[in-house]
Design a protein around this motif. Sequence first.
Motif, mmCIF file in Angstrom:
data_model
loop_
_atom_site.group_PDB
_atom_site.id
_atom_site.type_symbol
_atom_site.label_atom_id
_atom_site.label_comp_id
_atom_site.label_asym_id
_atom_site.label_seq_id
_atom_site.Cartn_x
_atom_site.Cartn_y
_atom_site.Cartn_z
ATOM 1 N N ILE A 134 0.839 -1.207 0.000
ATOM 2 C CA ILE A 134 0.000 0.000 0.000
ATOM 3 C C ILE A 134 0.876 1.261 0.000
ATOM 4 O O ILE A 134 0.538 2.261 -0.631
ATOM 5 N N ALA A 135 2.020 1.179 0.682
ATOM 6 C CA ALA A 135 2.937 2.319 0.686
ATOM 7 C C ALA A 135 3.445 2.578 -0.737
ATOM 8 O O ALA A 135 3.537 3.720 -1.190
ATOM 9 N N GLU A 136 3.726 1.504 -1.439
ATOM 10 C CA GLU A 136 4.187 1.570 -2.821
ATOM 11 C C GLU A 136 3.128 2.233 -3.712
ATOM 12 O O GLU A 136 3.410 3.122 -4.507
ATOM 13 N N LEU A 137 1.889 1.778 -3.539
ATOM 14 C CA LEU A 137 0.774 2.264 -4.359
ATOM 15 C C LEU A 137 0.516 3.762 -4.125
ATOM 16 O O LEU A 137 0.293 4.534 -5.052
ATOM 17 N N LEU A 138 0.545 4.149 -2.849
ATOM 18 C CA LEU A 138 0.284 5.549 -2.525
ATOM 19 C C LEU A 138 1.502 6.419 -2.830
ATOM 20 O O LEU A 138 1.384 7.624 -3.027
ATOM 21 N N GLY A 139 2.670 5.801 -2.817
ATOM 22 C CA GLY A 139 3.884 6.554 -3.108
ATOM 23 C C GLY A 139 4.515 7.169 -1.872
ATOM 24 O O GLY A 139 5.004 8.300 -1.908
ATOM 25 N N VAL A 140 4.516 6.433 -0.739
ATOM 26 C CA VAL A 140 5.185 6.965 0.452
ATOM 27 C C VAL A 140 6.560 6.321 0.590
ATOM 28 O O VAL A 140 6.747 5.174 0.213
ATOM 29 N N PRO A 141 7.508 7.092 1.108
ATOM 30 C CA PRO A 141 8.862 6.566 1.239
ATOM 31 C C PRO A 141 8.906 5.334 2.153
ATOM 32 O O PRO A 141 8.166 5.269 3.132
ATOM 33 N N SER A 142 9.776 4.387 1.808
ATOM 34 C CA SER A 142 9.769 3.118 2.538
ATOM 35 C C SER A 142 10.128 3.289 4.014
ATOM 36 O O SER A 142 9.678 2.529 4.858
ATOM 37 N N GLU A 143 10.911 4.333 4.339
ATOM 38 C CA GLU A 143 11.289 4.481 5.758
ATOM 39 C C GLU A 143 10.090 4.849 6.648
ATOM 40 O O GLU A 143 10.183 4.774 7.866
ATOM 41 N N ASP A 144 8.976 5.220 6.033
ATOM 42 C CA ASP A 144 7.810 5.598 6.852
ATOM 43 C C ASP A 144 6.833 4.442 7.075
ATOM 44 O O ASP A 144 5.770 4.624 7.648
ATOM 45 N N ARG A 145 7.224 3.253 6.607
ATOM 46 C CA ARG A 145 6.271 2.143 6.677
ATOM 47 C C ARG A 145 5.873 1.784 8.103
ATOM 48 O O ARG A 145 4.747 1.371 8.350
ATOM 49 N N GLU A 146 6.796 1.912 9.040
ATOM 50 C CA GLU A 146 6.484 1.574 10.432
ATOM 51 C C GLU A 146 5.350 2.447 10.964
ATOM 52 O O GLU A 146 4.440 1.980 11.632
ATOM 53 N N LEU A 147 5.443 3.743 10.623
ATOM 54 C CA LEU A 147 4.383 4.680 11.003
ATOM 55 C C LEU A 147 3.040 4.220 10.473
ATOM 56 O O LEU A 147 2.028 4.266 11.153
ATOM 57 N N PHE A 148 3.055 3.764 9.219
ATOM 58 C CA PHE A 148 1.836 3.329 8.553
ATOM 59 C C PHE A 148 1.162 2.188 9.299
ATOM 60 O O PHE A 148 -0.051 2.136 9.412
ATOM 61 N N LYS A 149 1.988 1.266 9.780
ATOM 62 C CA LYS A 149 1.434 0.111 10.495
ATOM 63 C C LYS A 149 0.699 0.587 11.740
ATOM 64 O O LYS A 149 -0.415 0.163 12.019
ATOM 65 N N GLU A 150 1.352 1.499 12.483
ATOM 66 C CA GLU A 150 0.717 1.985 13.714
ATOM 67 C C GLU A 150 -0.576 2.722 13.411
ATOM 68 O O GLU A 150 -1.587 2.537 14.068
ATOM 69 N N TRP A 151 -0.516 3.566 12.409
ATOM 70 C CA TRP A 151 -1.694 4.356 12.073
ATOM 71 C C TRP A 151 -2.872 3.476 11.693
ATOM 72 O O TRP A 151 -3.996 3.670 12.146
ATOM 73 N N SER A 152 -2.607 2.515 10.831
ATOM 74 C CA SER A 152 -3.727 1.733 10.313
ATOM 75 C C SER A 152 -4.332 0.895 11.448
ATOM 76 O O SER A 152 -5.549 0.708 11.534
ATOM 77 N N HIS A 153 -3.482 0.448 12.363
ATOM 78 C CA HIS A 153 -3.950 -0.333 13.492
ATOM 79 C C HIS A 153 -4.873 0.499 14.395
ATOM 80 O O HIS A 153 -5.915 0.027 14.842
ATOM 81 N N LEU A 154 -4.476 1.722 14.603
ATOM 82 C CA LEU A 154 -5.249 2.603 15.487
ATOM 83 C C LEU A 154 -6.630 2.907 14.874
ATOM 84 O O LEU A 154 -7.648 2.880 15.560
ATOM 85 N N ILE A 222 -5.869 8.213 3.711
ATOM 86 C CA ILE A 222 -6.012 7.534 5.006
ATOM 87 C C ILE A 222 -6.920 6.304 4.857
ATOM 88 O O ILE A 222 -6.622 5.229 5.364
ATOM 89 N N LEU A 223 -8.018 6.471 4.113
ATOM 90 C CA LEU A 223 -8.924 5.331 3.906
ATOM 91 C C LEU A 223 -8.199 4.183 3.202
ATOM 92 O O LEU A 223 -8.309 3.026 3.595
ATOM 93 N N LEU A 224 -7.453 4.507 2.148
ATOM 94 C CA LEU A 224 -6.770 3.446 1.403
ATOM 95 C C LEU A 224 -5.755 2.730 2.289
ATOM 96 O O LEU A 224 -5.609 1.512 2.240
ATOM 97 N N LEU A 225 -5.087 3.508 3.120
ATOM 98 C CA LEU A 225 -4.108 2.913 4.024
ATOM 99 C C LEU A 225 -4.774 1.921 4.979
ATOM 100 O O LEU A 225 -4.340 0.776 5.106
ATOM 101 N N VAL A 226 -5.864 2.342 5.594
ATOM 102 C CA VAL A 226 -6.503 1.477 6.592
ATOM 103 C C VAL A 226 -7.220 0.317 5.908
ATOM 104 O O VAL A 226 -7.064 -0.847 6.283
ATOM 105 N N ALA A 227 -8.023 0.648 4.883
ATOM 106 C CA ALA A 227 -8.813 -0.389 4.216
ATOM 107 C C ALA A 227 -7.896 -1.418 3.571
ATOM 108 O O ALA A 227 -8.237 -2.588 3.459
ATOM 109 N N GLY A 228 -6.726 -0.966 3.129
ATOM 110 C CA GLY A 228 -5.834 -1.857 2.390
ATOM 111 C C GLY A 228 -4.894 -2.634 3.273
ATOM 112 O O GLY A 228 -4.293 -3.604 2.820
ATOM 113 N N HIS A 229 -4.751 -2.243 4.523
ATOM 114 C CA HIS A 229 -3.770 -2.938 5.340
ATOM 115 C C HIS A 229 -4.384 -3.983 6.255
ATOM 116 O O HIS A 229 -4.184 -5.182 6.079
#
Length: 387
Positions: A134-154, A222-229
């Motif tokens: 999903i990070a790839e699809l949205l175009g976010v830098p790979s170093e931010d992936r950890e943040l993404f996991k926390e966000w989508s979980h919350l 934000i929706l794509l991140l949560v719905a997709g993860h």
Amino acid sequence: PYPFYTALLKEDPLFYIEERGMWVASRYADIQQVLKSPQFIREIPQEHQGAPSPDVADDWKPIGEMMHHWMLLRDPPDHTRLRGLVSHGFSPRAMAQLEQQLRHIASDLAADLADSDTPDLITSFAFPFPVIVIAELLGVPSEDRELFKEWSHLIAKLLDVSYQTPAFIQQVRVTVLEMTDYFEKLAEERRRNPQEDLISSMLKSQNEGKPISDAELVATCILLLVAGHETTVNLIGNGIQSLLLHPDQQELLVREPSLIPSAVEEMLRYEPPVQMTGRFIGADVEVSGRLLRKGQHITVLLAAGNRDPEQFADPNRFDIHRSPNRHLSFAAGVHFCLGAPLARMEGEIAASTLLAHYPEMRLAAGKPQYRHNILFRGLERLPILTL
Ligand code: HEM
């Protein structure tokens, strides 16, 4: 499996909870009607908008405003407009372009599994795989992936009302503001320097005069991140668990990898990552001879519909050959999961890669532990023996 849903289907497939003004539907045909007919709407009526309780009204404001921009919670024509702006990202062509990259990612993760004495499929595979995608699809830098996991979980927790305490809502407010700031900055950067990703393509649409506000653009990310993860983690975790609980089916799949797509459909039907969804009733309507009134709410138990014997022969059997298999796990109607082609591809690649590396893998001892969430069904851990 699912004795409660089985009992509901038999004894009370459509019931009403007076105090909450809420219907609960389990039958396949009733759920199809609810998801496909225009009398059932997604937009939250005025009287139900606002915070879960008055004491969290201030903290809820930015959360409610952000979610109000989700296509998932809109009706046509806004729904059609918002969905249309990103749907090309999930076209067969877009999927074909992603496929090789996904195979590499899955293969690297699978190879690393054997490095651990007690591999946990959730932590080491099911969780990281979709977040990278999903990070790839949205175009976010790979170093931010950890943040993404926390966000989508919350945000996934937020969707389960049992978590909505004042302290939790305050925490989500902080995160929503952080996410908004993050995506606004990323959009600013992509405005100057467009790439081949979904943010850039939404910005391009905006430039071409297609109406999408900045707030909608951020909410869509934000929706794509949560719905997709969260959902895909659970497809991989639940699906592989179902397979390993049925060694005859696992052996069959190892022998006949062409069955992978049909096996993934059965994984989706048997242990759906999203157990239920809901609609408001926009106009009086009859369902199975009962009158549902405007303003009431209806929860549809997708997972129960998937076990309805009227639709599925021997519904409690896990059968990777099952055909037809028109399960409800991606819902139906205009909100049918936008990410379904991606989720299916991720599920297929996960299953084929894991079985190619570890055809004899087994469940390690221990009782499965599910995450506490009424909406999303998924495992906390899935310890396996790679053998
Ligand atoms: C909608 C399930 C993966 C994006 C939905 C809905 C369901 C669902 C049940 C409809 C909810 C409703 O009608 O109330 C799943 C499952 C997945 C999955 C089980 C994985 C196995 C994904 C992925 C993405 C995604 C990978 C995107 C990257 C969306 C979006 C919507 C949606 C944007 C809203 C569509 C609309 O309102 O028109 N999903 N999903 N999903 N899903 Fe998925």
